[in-house]
Design a protein around this motif. Structure first.
Motif, PDB file in Angstrom:
ATOM      1  N   LEU A 109      36.512  32.910  43.299  1.00  0.00           N
ATOM      2  CA  LEU A 109      37.210  33.641  42.247  1.00  0.00           C
ATOM      3  C   LEU A 109      38.070  32.700  41.405  1.00  0.00           C
ATOM      4  O   LEU A 109      38.079  32.779  40.180  1.00  0.00           O
ATOM      5  N   ARG A 110      38.799  31.813  42.077  1.00  0.00           N
ATOM      6  CA  ARG A 110      39.658  30.875  41.343  1.00  0.00           C
ATOM      7  C   ARG A 110      38.833  29.973  40.441  1.00  0.00           C
ATOM      8  O   ARG A 110      39.183  29.713  39.287  1.00  0.00           O
ATOM      9  N   ASN A 197      48.476  38.295  47.447  1.00  0.00           N
ATOM     10  CA  ASN A 197      47.179  37.989  48.070  1.00  0.00           C
ATOM     11  C   ASN A 197      46.094  37.560  47.083  1.00  0.00           C
ATOM     12  O   ASN A 197      46.185  36.504  46.465  1.00  0.00           O
ATOM     13  N   PHE A 198      45.047  38.348  46.920  1.00  0.00           N
ATOM     14  CA  PHE A 198      43.914  37.961  46.081  1.00  0.00           C
ATOM     15  C   PHE A 198      44.102  38.287  44.594  1.00  0.00           C
ATOM     16  O   PHE A 198      43.258  37.948  43.772  1.00  0.00           O
ATOM     17  N   SER A 199      45.207  38.940  44.250  1.00  0.00           N
ATOM     18  CA  SER A 199      45.322  39.505  42.904  1.00  0.00           C
ATOM     19  C   SER A 199      45.283  38.483  41.766  1.00  0.00           C
ATOM     20  O   SER A 199      44.547  38.683  40.789  1.00  0.00           O
ATOM     21  N   PRO A 200      46.034  37.383  41.820  1.00  0.00           N
ATOM     22  CA  PRO A 200      45.932  36.416  40.722  1.00  0.00           C
ATOM     23  C   PRO A 200      44.523  35.852  40.560  1.00  0.00           C
ATOM     24  O   PRO A 200      44.061  35.628  39.437  1.00  0.00           O
ATOM     25  N   ALA A 203      42.318  38.491  38.951  1.00  0.00           N
ATOM     26  CA  ALA A 203      42.681  38.617  37.542  1.00  0.00           C
ATOM     27  C   ALA A 203      42.062  37.504  36.708  1.00  0.00           C
ATOM     28  O   ALA A 203      41.571  37.734  35.595  1.00  0.00           O
ATOM     29  N   MET A 204      42.072  36.302  37.241  1.00  0.00           N
ATOM     30  CA  MET A 204      41.503  35.155  36.534  1.00  0.00           C
ATOM     31  C   MET A 204      40.000  35.288  36.357  1.00  0.00           C
ATOM     32  O   MET A 204      39.437  34.879  35.340  1.00  0.00           O
ATOM     33  N   ALA A 205      39.341  35.874  37.358  1.00  0.00           N
ATOM     34  CA  ALA A 205      37.874  35.918  37.359  1.00  0.00           C
ATOM     35  C   ALA A 205      37.306  36.997  36.451  1.00  0.00           C
ATOM     36  O   ALA A 205      36.146  36.927  36.055  1.00  0.00           O
ATOM     37  N   GLY A 206      38.103  38.011  36.111  1.00  0.00           N
ATOM     38  CA  GLY A 206      37.608  39.110  35.297  1.00  0.00           C
ATOM     39  C   GLY A 206      37.628  38.780  33.811  1.00  0.00           C
ATOM     40  O   GLY A 206      38.604  38.218  33.305  1.00  0.00           O
TER      41      GLY A 206
END
Length: 257
Positions: A109-110, A197-200, A203-206
């Motif tokens: 994701l990052r 947790n996974f939220s940032p 957000a970056m991946a969308g």
């Protein structure tokens, strides 16, 4: 062009998410999940969704409500978790699952958000993660209908030692849904402790990131050093208030307190 990214309601925020969309959804278990946005999707009956999230909530909360309504076609997750319906749909061939090691999922994701097409990692070398054959979807008779494909493996020298690394491709999605404790009208977000947790990363991946926030403030009210996710990654923000329902998967207490 306005920098004010606020929308009036969760329904308005997700109104253009179509059937068949791919979503990156923040949260870990039931911690930090964008439940108001998830419920807005449920009310619209948006289906055939391909969802990337650490897990799929529980049977009656989180992403589990979309799963239970038959609206999710595929999950990319690291953990099946406490969701019996997730297990049932996967084993019966109703749901496709791309099971991914947790750290690898976070980095995929990052990388997607950072514009990096892929990366090499030692995680999964020598297993079906690299060699292929992991069941991603079962047929009705229990046979494997779709299996994971082999991934390229390459040798690199690090710290004077040669080791094998597997190539993992980045993840990007059509939309991202996240929950934050506080945000301003420009989309800068602050998360609450482990609810980050996974939220940032999601957000970056969308391509389009939609954030629900408990408190909406004016630009400049959040100290720049306190921002966890810059507004450049956020496209829409909706205030849901601090009194939304938050559930705990497993409550643990200590005797005597």
């Amino acid at each position: 062009m306005t920098l004010d990214k606020t929308v009036g309601s969760a329904a308005e925020a997700v109104a253009d998410i179509p059937d068949g969309a791919s979503l990156a959804v923040g949260g870990f278990g039931l911690c930090g999940i964008p439940m108001v946005l998830i419920q807005a999707l449920l009310e619209r009956r948006v289906g055939d969704l391909s969802v990337v999230s650490n897990n799929c909530g529980v049977d009656d909360w989180g992403l589990g409500v979309l799963l239970g309504a038959g609206l999710i076609r595929k999950m990319t997750s690291s953990y099946v978790g406490e969701n019996k319906e997730f297990e049932r749909q996967y084993l019966s061939g109703e749901l496709e699952l791309e099971l991914t090691p947790q750290g690898t999922l976070a980095e995929k994701l990052r990388a997607g958000g950072a514009g990096i097409a892929g990366f090499f990692t030692q995680t999964g070398v020598g297993t079906q993660v690299a060699e292929g054959g992991l069941p991603q979807k079962y047929a009705a008779d229990g046979s494997i209908a779709v299996a994971s494909k082999p991934k390229p493996v390459q040798t690199f020298t690090m710290r004077g030692e040669e080791n094998e690394f597997v190539l993992e491709e980045a993840i990007t999605t059509d939309f991202a849904l996240v929950h934050a404790m506080k945000g301003d009208r420009h989309g800068n977000l602050v998360f609450d402790k482990s609810a980050r947790n996974f939220s940032p990363l999601c957000a970056m991946a969308g391509r389009i990131c939609i954030a629900e926030v408990e408190e909406l403030v004016e630009p400049g009210e959040i100290d720049a050093d306190a921002v966890h996710l810059p507004g450049i990654f956020v496209d829409r923000i909706v205030e849901v208030g601090p009194d939304i329902e938050k559930r705990i998967e497993r409550r643990t207490v200590r005797e005597g307190n």
